[in-house]
Design a protein around this motif. Structure first.
Motif, mmCIF file in Angstrom:
data_model
loop_
_atom_site.group_PDB
_atom_site.id
_atom_site.type_symbol
_atom_site.label_atom_id
_atom_site.label_comp_id
_atom_site.label_asym_id
_atom_site.label_seq_id
_atom_site.Cartn_x
_atom_site.Cartn_y
_atom_site.Cartn_z
ATOM 1 N N PHE A 27 0.936 -1.100 0.190
ATOM 2 C CA PHE A 27 0.072 0.111 -0.044
ATOM 3 C C PHE A 27 0.753 1.027 0.036
ATOM 4 C CE2 PHE A 27 -2.969 -3.157 1.603
ATOM 5 C CZ PHE A 27 -4.057 -2.925 1.006
ATOM 6 N N ALA A 28 0.558 2.141 -0.972
ATOM 7 C CA ALA A 28 1.198 3.344 -1.056
ATOM 8 C C ALA A 28 0.205 4.535 -0.769
ATOM 9 C CB ALA A 28 2.073 3.697 -2.242
ATOM 10 N N THR A 29 0.617 5.555 0.205
ATOM 11 C CA THR A 29 -0.221 6.751 0.500
ATOM 12 C C THR A 29 0.021 7.998 -0.355
ATOM 13 O OG1 THR A 29 -0.710 5.661 2.926
ATOM 14 C CG2 THR A 29 -1.291 8.128 2.595
ATOM 15 N N LEU A 30 -0.774 8.093 -1.219
ATOM 16 C CA LEU A 30 -0.774 9.463 -1.963
ATOM 17 C C LEU A 30 -1.496 10.656 -1.261
ATOM 18 C CD1 LEU A 30 -1.391 8.326 -5.368
ATOM 19 C CD2 LEU A 30 0.787 7.952 -4.079
ATOM 20 N N PHE A 87 10.442 3.043 -5.363
ATOM 21 C CA PHE A 87 9.934 3.287 -3.939
ATOM 22 C C PHE A 87 8.527 2.586 -3.998
ATOM 23 C CE2 PHE A 87 11.809 7.478 -5.419
ATOM 24 C CZ PHE A 87 12.837 7.383 -4.467
ATOM 25 N N SER A 88 8.301 2.144 -2.691
ATOM 26 C CA SER A 88 7.146 1.384 -2.648
ATOM 27 C C SER A 88 5.959 1.982 -1.893
ATOM 28 C CB SER A 88 7.227 0.131 -1.548
ATOM 29 O OG SER A 88 7.620 0.724 -0.512
ATOM 30 N N ASP A 89 6.331 3.323 -1.462
ATOM 31 C CA ASP A 89 5.364 4.397 -0.721
ATOM 32 C C ASP A 89 6.046 5.793 -0.991
ATOM 33 O OD1 ASP A 89 3.192 5.326 0.709
ATOM 34 O OD2 ASP A 89 3.949 4.485 2.579
ATOM 35 N N VAL A 90 5.014 6.538 -1.131
ATOM 36 C CA VAL A 90 5.400 7.942 -1.307
ATOM 37 C C VAL A 90 4.500 8.847 -0.479
ATOM 38 C CG1 VAL A 90 5.934 9.864 -2.953
ATOM 39 C CG2 VAL A 90 6.552 7.623 -3.615
ATOM 40 N N LYS A 91 4.767 9.706 0.087
ATOM 41 C CA LYS A 91 4.014 10.887 0.859
ATOM 42 C C LYS A 91 4.422 12.274 0.563
ATOM 43 C CE LYS A 91 2.540 7.704 4.544
ATOM 44 N NZ LYS A 91 2.406 7.789 6.150
ATOM 45 N N GLU A 105 11.594 3.023 0.288
ATOM 46 C CA GLU A 105 12.401 2.492 -0.643
ATOM 47 C C GLU A 105 12.144 0.792 -1.143
ATOM 48 O OE1 GLU A 105 16.494 5.076 -1.089
ATOM 49 O OE2 GLU A 105 16.399 3.313 0.294
ATOM 50 N N ASN A 106 12.080 0.775 -2.251
ATOM 51 C CA ASN A 106 11.807 -0.646 -2.954
ATOM 52 C C ASN A 106 13.307 -1.490 -2.326
ATOM 53 O OD1 ASN A 106 9.371 -1.367 -3.628
ATOM 54 N ND2 ASN A 106 9.848 -0.305 -5.614
ATOM 55 N N PRO A 136 15.765 -1.576 -9.265
ATOM 56 C CA PRO A 136 14.798 -1.730 -7.934
ATOM 57 C C PRO A 136 13.660 -2.920 -8.332
ATOM 58 C CG PRO A 136 14.181 -0.086 -9.678
ATOM 59 C CD PRO A 136 15.343 -0.615 -10.121
ATOM 60 N N TYR A 137 13.551 -3.649 -7.019
ATOM 61 C CA TYR A 137 12.692 -4.716 -7.103
ATOM 62 C C TYR A 137 11.185 -4.165 -6.958
ATOM 63 C CZ TYR A 137 10.325 -9.061 -5.252
ATOM 64 O OH TYR A 137 9.636 -10.068 -5.146
ATOM 65 N N SER A 138 10.552 -4.566 -8.254
ATOM 66 C CA SER A 138 9.125 -4.119 -8.301
ATOM 67 C C SER A 138 8.097 -5.272 -8.741
ATOM 68 C CB SER A 138 8.978 -2.897 -9.484
ATOM 69 O OG SER A 138 7.709 -2.636 -10.045
ATOM 70 N N GLU A 139 7.294 -5.198 -8.092
ATOM 71 C CA GLU A 139 6.109 -6.357 -8.255
ATOM 72 C C GLU A 139 5.517 -6.227 -9.542
ATOM 73 O OE1 GLU A 139 5.650 -9.110 -6.844
ATOM 74 O OE2 GLU A 139 6.643 -9.130 -5.074
ATOM 75 N N THR A 140 5.348 -4.916 -9.923
ATOM 76 C CA THR A 140 4.567 -4.752 -11.208
ATOM 77 C C THR A 140 5.665 -4.951 -12.321
ATOM 78 O OG1 THR A 140 3.426 -2.806 -10.201
ATOM 79 C CG2 THR A 140 3.717 -2.794 -12.578
ATOM 80 N N ALA A 141 6.910 -4.741 -12.337
ATOM 81 C CA ALA A 141 7.769 -5.029 -13.294
ATOM 82 C C ALA A 141 8.012 -6.490 -13.342
ATOM 83 C CB ALA A 141 9.093 -4.164 -13.113
#
Length: 780
Positions: A27-30, A87-91, A105-106, A136-141
C-alpha cells in the motif's frame, strides 16, 4: 514576514485528502492537495531516502521552490516518483514553507537469474526483462517480466510454459531474484482448414500462408508455431493472393485457432468469401493538377484492359504515376484509383484520378516492435524523413522494401495525427524474425574424376541487427577444396550502395595433367537505378597456381599454357541487373536478367575483354495446381588482346547444361583430353515445376521436368599441333548439345536442395557425361 504571512494564508486554504493505491502488492499513501489558491514553498525536504539520493528524488518532483503549485503538481510528482520503480510508498505534505517528501524505498535487486530454461538461452531472456541487476525490486515489473518470458516461449511453440519467481534476501535491502521456468511441451498444429474456397484448393491456399501443419521437420523450421500475429499476417497473405488473381471482392470472414489441451495441438480454420472473378475493363487517367498531362501518364499504366484484375498492377501504376508527378514538382499530389464493377461482364474499369491532395508533412517516424533490428535500419528504407512532404505512395514503397528484406515476419505502417492539423506521425510496427541459417548440402559427380562433394555454410542476413549480410562456407570433395567468406553492407557511407567483399580459396584436381589452386578476392558495390534495375561495379584479383607433374609429356607450346604458376588475374567488371522476381526461394512470376562486361589487364598476366549475360522468366502456368514454368537463356563471348590461358576462357558448369559434367563440353587438348574452355557459349533451358502428387505441399517437395541445350566453342589458347589433327584441338566447332531430365526439389531447413537426373540426347563422342546430380539448388 509578509511573504511568510502570504504563504501561511495560502496553506490555510489547503484541504488534504488521502487516497490508498495498491502498487506491487504493498500500500502506498498518496497525499494530494486541493488548493483553493496558488501556494509556494521555499525548500524541499526528503525523508526516508537511503540508497537513492535526495537529489534524485527532488529531480522527479515537479514543484519548484518560489513558484506556485497546485494539487495537480503534487499528484504529478507522486506519479513520477512511483514511475522510477525505486519506491514502494510516497507521501508529500507541506510543513510551513517546506515541501516534505517521505519515501519508502523498494529493495534493490542484487542479481537476476533464470532457471529451468533450455530452449531459450539466458542472455536472450535477460535482455528482455525490465528487472535488472542493481535495479529496483518491483512487483509490477516482475509480473510484466513473467508475461514477457511466457510470450518468448509462445513464439517458439511452447504456449503452455509457466513462470514463477523466487527471492533470496541478502540483507541491507538487497535480494537475489530468480525466474523459474517450466518450459512445458511444444505446441503443434494438427490441421489447417479452409471454408468457403472454391476457386482454389486447400493445398494451394496452404502454400500461400506462413503457418504450416506440424511435420517431422517442424522442430527445425518452426513454421508450425501459432501466434495471433502470424494469423493476421496469413489473413493479409490470403487477401493479396486473391486480389492478385482477379478476386477484388475477396474477404476473410474469420480466422481462428482452437487448442486441444489434451493433445496440445491447434486446429486453425480460415473462413473466406471469394466473391466474383474480374478482368480489367477500360482504364483511364485523369488529372486536375495544372501542368500535368493525363495522356503522358497513360504510358505508365500497368493495368491493361482484358487482363485478369491484379491489385499489384493497380498499386504499381499508382506508384509510377506518383513518382512522375512528384518529380515534376508536385510532392503533395495524390493518385486515387476508382473502380467501376460490371458484374454482368465480370470487369472492373479503373480510373486513376490525380489531384493536388492535402498539404501535410511528416512530423516524426515512430518505430515499434523491433527487438533486434536497429531503428536506423528501418528508417533508411523510407525515402522521406521528418519535415518532408507526406506522400502515401512513398510510404507504400517503403513498406514493400521492409517486407522484401526478410528481417520481419510482419510489417505494418499506419498514420496518426500530429501536433498540428498539417502534421502526420508515421507509426511503423514490425516483428523481428530469425535471419540466420545453417546450410549443408551434398553432391555427387559421375565420370572418371567424379565423387562426393559436401558443402556447409553459415549465413546471417541481419548481422547484429545492422542489416549487414555475412556468409561463411566450406566444401570438400574427392578432387576439390573450397572456402569462401562474403560480407555486404547494404547502405555504404549512409547511401543506398550495397558494398561488400568476397574472399575465396579453391583447389581443383579434376584434370589429369594439372592441379589448379586459386586464391583471391572481389570488391563490389551495387547502386539502384530504379526499384527493379541496379548497376554493379566489381574488381577481382585472383592468384592462380598450376601444379603439374606431367608437364614433361607435353610439348613446349602446351607447357606455356599450363605452366606451373603463379599467374595473376586482375579484372574489373560492370553489370546491369533487372529483377522483378516475386520470391527468391520459389519464384512464380517475374524476370531476372543480367548483363556483364569484364576487362582484365589492370596488371597481372591476363588480357581480355568479355561480355556475357543471362536471363530467366518465371510464370505460373496453372494457378490452383501450382505449376510454374520458366525459360532461361545465357551467352557470352571473349576477345583476347594478349596471352590467353586456359583459366581465362569460358567453361560451362553442370548447372548450366545438365547431363554433362562441369567442363564436360567444348574444346579439348587432343593429346591430354583436358578441357580448355572456349571463347563463345550459348545455353537455353525450359522447365516446369509442380507439387509431387501424394506428398503434402507443406513438406516443401516439388518435382520438375526440363530440357537443356547449349554449346561452347572457339579457342584462343595455343596448343601443340599433332600429326593427326594438325591443330592439337578437338571440339572447337559450334556443335549443339542437348539433354532432357527430371528433378526432385526440396525446400529443406538447410536450404533448397535438388536432385537432377538428365539424359543427353545430343552430344559429342569426347564429351564427359553426368546423369546424376545432387546438391544445393540454384535459380539465378
Amino acid at each position: 514576514m509578509k511573504a511568510g504571512s502570504n504563504f501561511l494564508n495560502a496553506v490555510s486554504a489547503v484541504a488534504l485528502s488521502a487516497s490508498m493505491v495498491v502498487t506491487g502488492g504493498s500500500f502506498a499513501t498518496l497525499v494530494s492537495a486541493s488548493v483553493a489558491e496558488a501556494a509556494t514553498i521555499r525548500s524541499i525536504q526528503v525523508r526516508g531516502a537511503d540508497r537513492v539520493s535526495a537529489e534524485t528524488v527532488k529531480a522527479n518532483v515537479t514543484i519548484v521552490p518560489g513558484k506556485s503549485f497546485s494539487n495537480a503538481d503534487i499528484d504529478a510528482s507522486v506519479r513520477r516518483l512511483f514511475a522510477t520503480g525505486y519506491f514502494s510508498d510516497v507521501k508529500i505534505s507541506v510543513s510551513g514553507s517546506t515541501l516534505v517528501v517521505v519515501v519508502n524505498e523498494n529493495q534493490l535487486i542484487n542479481q537476476v537469474v533464470i532457471n529451468g530454461n533450455k530452449k531459450i538461452k539466458d542472455e536472450k531472456l535477460v535482455g528482455l526483462l525490465r528487472s535488472q541487476s542493481l535495479g529496483p525490486y518491483s512487483e509490477t515489473a516482475i509480473e510484466a517480466d513473467k508475461q514477457t518470458i511466457r510470450d518468448a516461449y509462445a513464439s517458439i511453440g511452447r504456449s503452455d510454459a509457466t513462470v514463477t519467481t523466487q527471492t533470496y534476501p541478502l540483507g541491507n535491502g538487497r535480494v537475489n531474484l530468480a525466474f523459474v521456468v517450466d518450459e512445458g511441451d511444444r505446441t503443434k498444429i494438427s490441421q489447417i482448414n479452409f471454408v468457403g474456397n472454391e476457386a482454389f484448393s486447400n493445398s494451394r491456399l496452404k502454400a500461400v500462408i506462413v503457418t504450416k501443419k506440424s511435420n517431422f521437420l517442424s522442430f527445425l523450421t518452426r513454421k508450425d508455431v501459432y501466434s495471433e500475429e502470424k494469423l493476421r499476417a496469413d489473413e493479409e497473405a490470403l487477401r493479396q493472393f486473391y486480389f492478385n488473381n482477379g478476386f477484388a471482392d475477396f474477404q476473410v470472414i474469420s480466422s481462428e485457432a482452437v487448442l486441444d489441451e489434451a493433445s496440445n495441438e491447434y486446429v486453425v480454420t480460415f473462413t473466406v468469401n471469394e466473391g466474383q472473378r474480374y478482368n480489367f475493363g477500360g482504364v483511364n487517367v485523369e488529372s486536375t493538377v495544372e501542368g500535368i498531362d493525363s495522356e503522358e501518364l497513360k504510358g505508365l499504366v500497368e493495368s491493361r484492359e482484358g487482363k485478369t484484375y491484379r491489385a499489384k498492377d493497380v498499386q504499381d501504376t499508382m506508384s509510377a504515376i506518383s513518382q512522375r508527378v512528384a518529380a515534376n514538382g508536385y510532392p503533395f499530389a495524390r493518385v486515387t484509383p476508382r473502380g467501376n464493377r460490371d458484374l454482368g461482364n465480370g470487369t472492373i474499369a479503373v480510373d486513376y484520378l490525380v489531384d493536388q491532395g492535402e498539404r501535410a508533412y511528416v512530423e516524426r517516424i515512430e518505430i515499434r516492435g523491433n527487438t533486434r533490428t536497429r531503428d536506423y535500419v528501418i528508417r533508411r528504407e523510407f525515402d522521406i524523413g521528418e519535415g518532408d512532404a507526406f506522400n502515401q505512395e512513398v510510404i507504400t514503397r517503403a513498406k514493400r522494401r521492409l517486407e522484401a528484406l526478410g528481417y520481419f515476419s510482419a510489417v505494418n505502417v499506419t498514420t496518426a495525427p500530429g501536433s498540428q492539423s498539417d502534421r502526420v506521425v508515421l507509426v511503423v510496427d514490425v516483428q523481428d524474425q530469425s535471419t540466420g541459417s545453417f546450410g549443408i548440402g551434398a553432391g555427387y559427380e559421375t565420370g572418371k574424376n567424379g565423387g562426393f562433394k559436401i558443402e556447409a555454410s553459415i549465413e546471417e542476413k541481419n548481422f547484429l541487427g545492422r542489416g549487414q549480410y555475412i556468409r561463411v562456407s566450406a566444401g570438400t570433395g574427392r578432387n576439390s577444396r573450397d572456402y569462401a567468406l562474403s560480407f555486404t553492407e547494404p547502405y555504404f557511407l549512409g547511401y543506398r550502395l550495397a558494398a561488400g567483399f568476397d574472399i575465396f580459396s579453391n583447389k581443383d584436381e579434376s584434370e589429369d595433367y594439372y592441379t589448379l589452386n586459386t586464391k583471391g578476392f572481389n570488391l563490389r558495390v551495387t547502386a539502384p537505378i530504379t526499384e527493379d534495375l541496379s548497376t554493379t561495379l566489381r574488381y577481382s584479383y585472383a592468384r592462380l597456381d598450376y601444379n603439374s607433374s606431367d608437364l614433361d609429356e607435353l610439348s613446349t607450346p602446351y607447357q606455356d599454357v599450363v605452366e606451373n604458376g603463379p599467374w595473376v588475374r586482375s579484372a574489373v567488371a560492370h553489370s546491369l541487373t533487372y529483377d522483378t522476381v516475386d520470391d527468391r526461394t520459389l519464384p512464380r512470376e517475374g524476370i531476372f536478367a543480367q548483363i556483364t562486361q569484364e576487362v582484365a589487364g589492370l596488371g597481372g598476366d591476363s588480357e581480355y575483354y568479355k561480355i556475357y549475360g543471362k536471363a530467366r522468366y518465371f510464370h505460373t502456368l496453372m494457378e490452383d495446381a501450382d505449376v510454374i514454368g520458366s525459360l532461361a537463356v545465357s551467352g557470352g563471348h571473349m576477345w583476347g588482346f594478349g596471352t590467353t590461358r586456359v583459366y581465362d576462357q569460358f567453361t560451362l558448369s553442370a548447372n548450366d547444361l545438365r547431363g554433362f559434367e562441369s567442363g564436360g563440353i567444348g574444346p579439348r587438348a587432343t593429346r591430354t583430353g583436358d578441357s580448355l574452355g572456349g571463347t563463345t557459349y550459348f545455353t537455353a533451358s525450359a522447365e516446369a515445376s509442380f507439387p509431387i502428387p501424394g506428398i503434402p505441399r507443406d513438406s516443401g517437395f516439388r518435382g520438375a521436368v526440363f530440357v537443356d541445350a547449349g554449346t561452347l566453342y572457339g579457342n584462343d589458347v595455343a596448343t601443340d599441333p599433332t600429326p593427326t589433327t594438325g591443330d592439337g584441338l578437338k571440339g572447337t566447332g559450334m556443335s549443339l548439345r542437348a539433354s532432357v531430365g527430371a528433378s526432385v526439389i526440396w525446400a529443406s531447413p538447410f536450404g533448397p536442395l535438388r536432385f537432377d537426373y538428365a539424359i543427353p540426347i545430343k552430344k559429342e563422342q569426347f564429351d564427359e557425361v553426368q546423369r546424376f546430380k545432387f546438391g544445393i539448388a540454384t535459380q539465378f
